[in-house]
Structure formats: structure tokens, C-alpha cells
Motif scaffolding. Structure first.
Motif, PDB file in Angstrom:
ATOM      1  N   TYR A 175      15.905 -26.072  34.827  1.00 22.13           N
ATOM      2  CA  TYR A 175      15.814 -26.563  33.494  1.00 22.13           C
ATOM      3  C   TYR A 175      16.275 -27.924  33.255  1.00 22.13           C
ATOM      4  O   TYR A 175      15.572 -28.867  32.632  1.00 22.13           O
ATOM      5  N   LYS A 215      22.675 -27.717  18.816  1.00 26.22           N
ATOM      6  CA  LYS A 215      22.490 -28.722  19.748  1.00 26.22           C
ATOM      7  C   LYS A 215      23.142 -28.578  20.982  1.00 26.22           C
ATOM      8  O   LYS A 215      24.057 -29.222  21.569  1.00 26.22           O
ATOM      9  N   THR A 216      22.863 -27.459  21.527  1.00 26.46           N
ATOM     10  CA  THR A 216      23.238 -27.019  22.831  1.00 26.46           C
ATOM     11  C   THR A 216      22.137 -26.569  23.710  1.00 26.46           C
ATOM     12  O   THR A 216      21.004 -26.417  22.925  1.00 26.46           O
ATOM     13  N   ASP A 217      22.272 -26.322  25.050  1.00 25.78           N
ATOM     14  CA  ASP A 217      21.477 -25.491  25.756  1.00 25.78           C
ATOM     15  C   ASP A 217      21.593 -24.030  25.385  1.00 25.78           C
ATOM     16  O   ASP A 217      22.603 -23.602  25.173  1.00 25.78           O
ATOM     17  N   ARG A 249      18.163 -26.120  18.761  1.00 25.97           N
ATOM     18  CA  ARG A 249      18.199 -27.408  17.886  1.00 25.97           C
ATOM     19  C   ARG A 249      19.224 -27.471  17.042  1.00 25.97           C
ATOM     20  O   ARG A 249      19.764 -28.430  16.578  1.00 25.97           O
ATOM     21  N   THR A 250      19.446 -26.103  16.436  1.00 22.54           N
ATOM     22  CA  THR A 250      20.524 -26.205  15.158  1.00 22.54           C
ATOM     23  C   THR A 250      21.999 -26.416  15.666  1.00 22.54           C
ATOM     24  O   THR A 250      22.661 -27.329  15.145  1.00 22.54           O
ATOM     25  N   PRO A 253      26.423 -28.589  27.294  1.00 20.45           N
ATOM     26  CA  PRO A 253      25.864 -29.305  28.489  1.00 20.45           C
ATOM     27  C   PRO A 253      27.043 -30.220  29.044  1.00 20.45           C
ATOM     28  O   PRO A 253      26.652 -30.566  30.215  1.00 20.45           O
ATOM     29  N   CYS A 305      13.297 -30.104  31.523  1.00 20.82           N
ATOM     30  CA  CYS A 305      12.682 -29.063  30.699  1.00 20.82           C
ATOM     31  C   CYS A 305      12.844 -29.016  29.168  1.00 20.82           C
ATOM     32  O   CYS A 305      14.049 -28.822  28.930  1.00 20.82           O
ATOM     33  N   LEU A 306      12.000 -28.945  28.383  1.00 24.56           N
ATOM     34  CA  LEU A 306      12.304 -28.323  26.872  1.00 24.56           C
ATOM     35  C   LEU A 306      12.229 -26.875  27.187  1.00 24.56           C
ATOM     36  O   LEU A 306      13.144 -26.192  26.118  1.00 24.56           O
ATOM     37  N   LEU A 320      16.382 -25.485  24.400  1.00 24.32           N
ATOM     38  CA  LEU A 320      17.435 -25.864  23.506  1.00 24.32           C
ATOM     39  C   LEU A 320      17.546 -25.342  22.030  1.00 24.32           C
ATOM     40  O   LEU A 320      16.744 -24.858  21.517  1.00 24.32           O
TER      41      LEU A 320
END
Lengths: 381, 290
Positions: free
Chosen positions: A180, A111-113, A108-109, A143, A185-186, A106
């Protein structure tokens, strides 16, 4: 939730990503037996959850029976960064031509895969990123779109549009993306993803970490979960329906929210103390639930005091106070309880505590000061 | 004024026939929220607290002209319910459930953005514009109408901060819980511009915590764009690396990424005032408001 390398590889194999022939051994004898089938030309790999296993000496190569025995004994007696070795993965050695890196995680910044690919596999990807950033491609995948063909062009570019190689590699990328997504999966990682001398591509290592929130729909991964590797107090907490965090101090913090608990811990630190554990009651706890929470934190022998920090929203203070007062006879006299109550039905809560012989602080700083005094054996104001 | 919701916002409750949905629909109505309907597939014969119940969000929107939805739906059904609300054209969706798989949320967030929908949550008490409307389950008695805008990852810390503010007679324009998950709908950066445009919001309080980089992203935005002053609080300076601190998103990576110390440093560099303790928030707000 983490699983072992051999389990991640099993998932890869189930999804048609090639892996070396191998099996897990729980003893030296078993390691020798498996090695015999592979002509003793094997890699012996300690199965642990911590990272940096290779550098810590957790992977050995043998070429005959004596070596297998010696190395298996050595590995089973080893601790990898403090983690004991209970399983060895015994695998056929591979003739490696080139090592690649392939991972999905991920961002996180944004917010995408994110798909990460590198030609410099086999080493720590953070190191590659620091030393040779041009060796890595990072591809953000919306996503809602999912993985599309165009996403893979940067990978083709770094491989000089080598058709022969790409024809073998691209299906693996797509399969790993499928893993994934479908195994929640994280993080999923193949490092190295090796191009072998015979031209085949195999996953020589595997890492997979599952999102705890997806437990309910990942039965297969849950079966692979090694409960013993979890902190036992955290595990007991989970079984009782609480989020418990084990730390290395001596105060048990029971709170009705993660943020409030973290802030209490911060305040304790400012007073030179830290928590033995933190237990989150979450919203709307009943007296019964509070009693169960007290039982859980008392299982931690590091606990010298219990601190309740409650800000009632949907949680009602009188329910908490009732639970605290009914728990009193189960808490040893040597473990003081301090409370802070604010919010919904606070006055009723404080009244109940008073009847049970307990005072309640009104703010967070005050209750932290009280617990520090209580542990030092002073009077709690 | 306020942002996102006010007295006119027409709200539907998805999952209204459930225990929580029914209970909080009543409390929201009592507070003055313009709750117009509920949605619960297969239960459209019922009515809950005098509110009509529809099988689908689309029907509810068509019959009532609703603008917003709040979901009292279990985690495993949240993705579907969020997408249904967005697909029906709603522009404000609040998802309160805790424990939603992050891949579900990642999809919802990106789908919401493509449809100009403000998605709040998950793992949040919701949003409240004091004396106007609440779309959430927070204990509303602690809130006072006023000019502080507040955004918080943690529910309990937003209650603490609001309680401290109200005790000092400092009211709030709108208070939003964005939730403690690593992937959520609206983030600090998405909401700050709305507060900046609201003439009645004179100061914004941002309550962050360890994990991720949403606070750093917000700092960069504030530095370059915000006219309204911002005060920040960051929880978790005592959290050890590699431990998930209760919230799914509250984790300092090994190596220190996402630590409170780093976040505070970035915020300070962006000239954002830091409240070291929760009790410092009212004092800092007063300084700006006077």
C-alpha cells in the motif's frame, strides 16, 4: 489508475503474499493450454476494471477440457457491466475453508491510513458493513507512526487470539501495508483472503488502485497500465499536458482552473445543458497552449460549441485571447466560440477578441447564456 | 486584524532561485510581505532581489528569525521541503505545488499537526491578508481589506468570489486557499476557529466542492462552536458520480458520497446559509454586515 486482478496478484507475489497458481489467457486456445497444466480444474476469471464482477457472471469454474472451452468462449464474448473481456485469468481451484477480507485505503475524513479487516470475506465489504458491522474492524494508522504491533490487536480479538492463525495472518497484513505504501496505492484489497483446507492462506482476488500523482515514481505499475481502458479523449488530453474530463453533453468548457470549470458545468446544468468535455488549462497558459487545447477538444465529435471561461490570476487574458484568435481558422464555422474574461489584463484580452470578431462576457452566468443561445442558432449578445 | 499572517510575519521562500520562486518572491515583496530570505541548497552564494539565500531552512531561520515559509518546489521534492521547514521550527508553511503524491501529503499533514504547524496546501494559490501580507501567487489587485474571512478549496473560485466582493466594496480580512487535493494541510475545520477568534472578521465564506467530507466536518463544528456567521458555496452539483473533476479531491463516490447535494443538505441542517451562485455571495455578506 487501476490495474487488473492478475497484475495486482503479481505485485502481491513479488512481495511474498501467496496466490494461486495461474496465468493470463488472451484467447480460448491459450485458456485451454493453461488449463491442461492444471488438470482442467480451474477458475476462469474475466479481467476487468469494473467492480461486482462475480455477481455479473465474470467468474466460472470448470472441471474438464470441454467445460474450459465452453466457458472461455462464453466469457470472451461477454461484457461485464459494459466492459469487454480481453483477458482471462486461469487459476487452479482452491479448497477453501474460510474467506477473510483485508484492505487498506485512505480515511479522507480523518486524514489517516485505514486498515480494514473482516471475517466475512468474499462478499462486497460495503454490504458486510451495512448488515454485520460487528464483523468488521477498521483501524486508523497515523502515517507518521506507520503500522505498529498494537494496531493489530483488534484483528487478533476478532479471531479470538487464535495464535496459529495469527502467526500466518499478521505477516500478510504487514506485507500488504508495505505494498500500500510503497506502490502509492489509493486502495489495495484482498477479497477473499482465503484460509485453505491445508491451512495455507492465499490471496484469491486482488484489487489495486494507484495514485495518479505518483506516476513519476511507479514505473512498474505504469508498465501494467492498460491505456485502452482510459477514455481516449482524456488520454489525448493527458499526453498534451491537460486534465480533460469527458462528459455526455455538447459544450466544450475550457477554463484555467478546475473549480471554475466545475462551476461553469453547474451553471450549464441550470440552463438544461451539459458539457461534452472539460479541459483545464491550469495557471499561466500561453497562446500556444490554448491552441493545443482547442485541437484536443475538437477531437470530440460531440462538441457543438466551445466555451472559454477565464479568470486570470497568473493566467494573462491577452495570452488566452491571442490563442483563441489564432485558433479560429481551425474551428469549423458550425462550432461557435463564446468567451468570458476576467482578471489579469482583461481589457487587452477583450480587445484582441474584438479584432477577431468575438465578444467577451464579463461574468459566468452571461457566458453560459451566450453558449446556450449560440447552440440554438440565436444571436450572441 | 487578520489571521495567520500580517505585516510582521517574516517569510522565507524555499526554491527562491527557481523561475517561479524568484518571480513570486519579487511580487510578494512588492505587495508588502516581509520576505526576509530564500533557501536553495548549493546556491547560498547568490542573492535574489536583494534577499540573502541560504542552503538550509535552519540557517535561514537562525539568521533571520523567520516565522513562515512558502515553497516553490516541484511536487516530487515537496515532502522533503515541507518536513525541513517544520523541522526548523516554522509554524506556517505554504505548499503551492499541484500533483503531490497523496501518501507524501498524508505524512506531511500529520507531522505538521504534531508540531503545531499550520500547513496550507498543497495545490493552492496561498494565503493573503489584504494590504498586510500575501504568502502566495494570487493576483493581489482584486483583494480589498475588510471583514470577510474566506476559505476555498478552489483557487479560481476564490478569485471569483473575492472579485465579486471587492466590486461591491466588501473587503476581506484573510483569504486562504486550502487546495483541491484529497489530503491537505489545514482544512475548513482547522481554520474556522481562528476566524472566530479574530475580532475583525464579521462573516466567513466557505467555498467547498464535491468529494470527501471536509464540508460536513466543518458544518458540525460551526453548529456547535462558531459565533461568527458562515456562508457556504458548494461547486459540482452537475458532476457525475465516479468522475474525478480536475482536482484530485473532487470526486463523488459511486453511491453519492461527497455529492454537492448531500453537502448542501448537511450545511443547511447546521443552519449555514448557502449561496447557490457565486454572485449571491456579496448579497448574503451584505445582509450580515449591515
Amino acid at each position: 489508475m487501476k490495474i487488473y486482478e492478475y497484475q495486482a496478484k503479481q505485485i502481491f507475489a513479488d512481495n511474498e503474499i501467496e496466490i494461486p497458481v495461474g496465468k493470463v489467457a488472451l484467447s480460448v486456445e491459450e485458456a485451454v493450454r493453461i488449463s491442461a497444466e492444471l488438470d482442467y480444474k480451474v477458475a476462469l476469471k474475466a479481467q476487468v476494471h469494473v467492480g461486482g464482477r462475480g455477481k455479473a457472471g465474470g467468474i466460472k469454474f470448470a472441471s474438464n477440457k470441454t467445460e474450459v472451452e465452453e466457458l472461455a468462449v462464453e466469457l470472451f464474448n461477454k461484457k461485464i457491466k459494459g466492459e469487454i473481456v480481453e483477458r482471462l485469468l486461469v487459476e487452479a481451484q482452491q479448497e477453501i475453508k474460510e474467506e477473510l477480507y483485508l484492505g487498506l485505503t485512505l480515511n479522507r475524513t480523518k486524514k489517516t491510513d485505514t486498515l480494514i479487516f473482516s471475517r466475512s470475506g468474499g462478499m462486497d465489504i460495503e454490504e458486510v458493513a451495512a448488515e454485520n458491522p460487528d464483523q468488521i474492524v477498521t483501524i486508523d494508522i497515523d502515517p507518521v507512526l506507520g503500522l505498529q504491533g498494537f494496531h493489530l490487536t483488534p484483528i487478533a480479538k476478532i479471531l479470538n487470539f487464535d495464535k496459529n492463525l495469527l502467526n500466518k495472518l499478521i505477516p500478510i497484513v504487514k506485507k500488504l501495508y508495505f505494498v500500500y505504501k510503497n506502490y502509492d496505492c489509493l486502495l489495495v484489497e484482498i477479497n477473499p483472503l482465503a484460509i485453505l483446507e491445508d491451512g495455507r492462506i492465499k490471496a484469491l482476488d486482488g484489487k489495486l488502485e494507484m495514485d495518479d500523482n505518483a506516476r513519476y515514481r511507479q514505473e512498474k505499475l505504469l508498465d501494467m497500465w492498460d491505456e485502452k481502458k482510459e477514455d481516449q479523449l482524456e488520454l489525448i488530453g493527458r499526453q498534451e499536458g491537460f486534465v480533460v474530463i469527458k462528459l455526455n453533453g455538447d459544450v466544450a468548457i475550457i477554463s484555467n482552473g478546475a473549480g471554475l470549470a466545475i462551476s461553469t458545468l453547474d451553471s450549464l446544468q441550470r440552463h438544461g445543458k451539459t458539457a461534452a468535455n472539460i479541459l483545464d488549462l491550469s495557471g499561466g497558459a500561453t497562446a500556444e497552449k490554448v491552441k493545443r487545447a482547442v485541437k484536443v477538444v475538437l477531437k470530440d465529435s460531440d462538441v457543438k460549441a466551445i466555451l472559454f471561461n477565464i479568470f486570470g490570476g497568473i493566467t494573462r487574458c491577452e495570452e488566452i485571447a491571442q490563442g483563441v484568435s489564432e485558433s479560429l481558422n481551425e474551428v469549423p464555422a458550425s462550432i461557435p466560440i463564446v468567451c468570458r474574461m476576467q482578471g489579469t489584463n482583461r481589457d487587452q484580452g477583450i480587445e484582441i477578441l474584438k479584432c477577431a470578431g468575438l465578444n467577451a462576457a464579463t461574468d459566468l452566468e452571461e457566458v453560459v447564456e451566450n453558449v446556450v443561445k449560440a447552440i440554438q442558432g440565436g444571436e450572441v449578445g | 486584524m487578520s489571521i495567520i499572517i500580517d505585516k510582521n510575519t517574516k517569510v522565507i521562500v524555499q526554491g527562491i532561485t527557481g523561475r517561479e520562486g524568484s518571480f513570486h518572491a519579487k511580487l510578494m515583496k512588492l505587495y508588502g510581505t516581509n520576505v526576509v530570505a530564500g533557501v536553495s541548497p548549493g546556491k547560498s552564494e547568490e542573492d535574489v532581489h536583494g534577499l540573502p539565500v541560504f542552503d538550509t531552512v535552519k540557517e535561514a531561520v537562525n539568521k533571520t528569525g523567520a516565522d513562515a515559509s512558502i515553497l516553490f518546489v516541484p511536487p516530487r521534492f515537496t515532502k522533503d521541503a515541507v518536513l525541513e521547514a517544520i523541522d526548523a521550527g516554522l509554524k506556517i508553511v505554504v505548499a503551492v505545488a499541484e500533483g503531490i503524491p497523496f501518501h507524501d501529503m498524508l505524512y506531511c499533514r500529520n507531522y505538521a499537526f504534531k508540531n503545531n504547524c499550520i500547513l496550507i496546501g498543497p495545490n493552492t494559490p496561498g494565503i493573503i491578508s489584504p494590504n498586510k501580507s500575501k504568502v502566495g501567487f494570487m493576483a493581489d489587485t482584486i483583494y480589498k481589506e475588510g471583514s470577510v474571512g474566506l476559505i476555498s478549496r478552489s483557487a479560481t473560485l476564490s478569485y471569483e468570489a473575492v472579485n465579486n466582493l471587492s466590486a461591491e466594496e466588501i473587503g476581506q480580512s484573510t483569504v486562504i486557499g486550502i487546495g483541491g487535493d484529497p489530503v491537505q494541510g489545514a482544512t475548513f475545520k482547522d481554520l474556522l476557529p481562528m476566524f472566530d477568534e479574530d475580532p475583525d472578521t464579521k462573516v466567513v465564506v466557505m467555498i467547498g466542492e464535491i468529494g470527501g467530507s471536509d464540508e460536513e466536518e466543518a458544518a458540525a463544528y460551526i453548529k456547535d462552536n462558531m459565533k461568527t456567521p458562515v456562508i457556504a458555496f458548494i461547486a459540482g452539483e452537475a458532476a457525475p458520480e465516479g468522475k474525478r473533476m480536475g482536482h484530485a479531491g473532487a470526486i463523488v463516490s459511486p453511491g453519492g458520497e461527497g455529492s454537492a447535494e448531500y453537502k448542501k443538505q448537511v450545511l443547511t441542517e447546521a443552519k449555514i446559509e448557502i449561496a447557490e451562485k457565486l454572485t449571491d455571495i456579496p448579497t448574503l455578506c451584505k445582509k450580515i454586515l449591515n
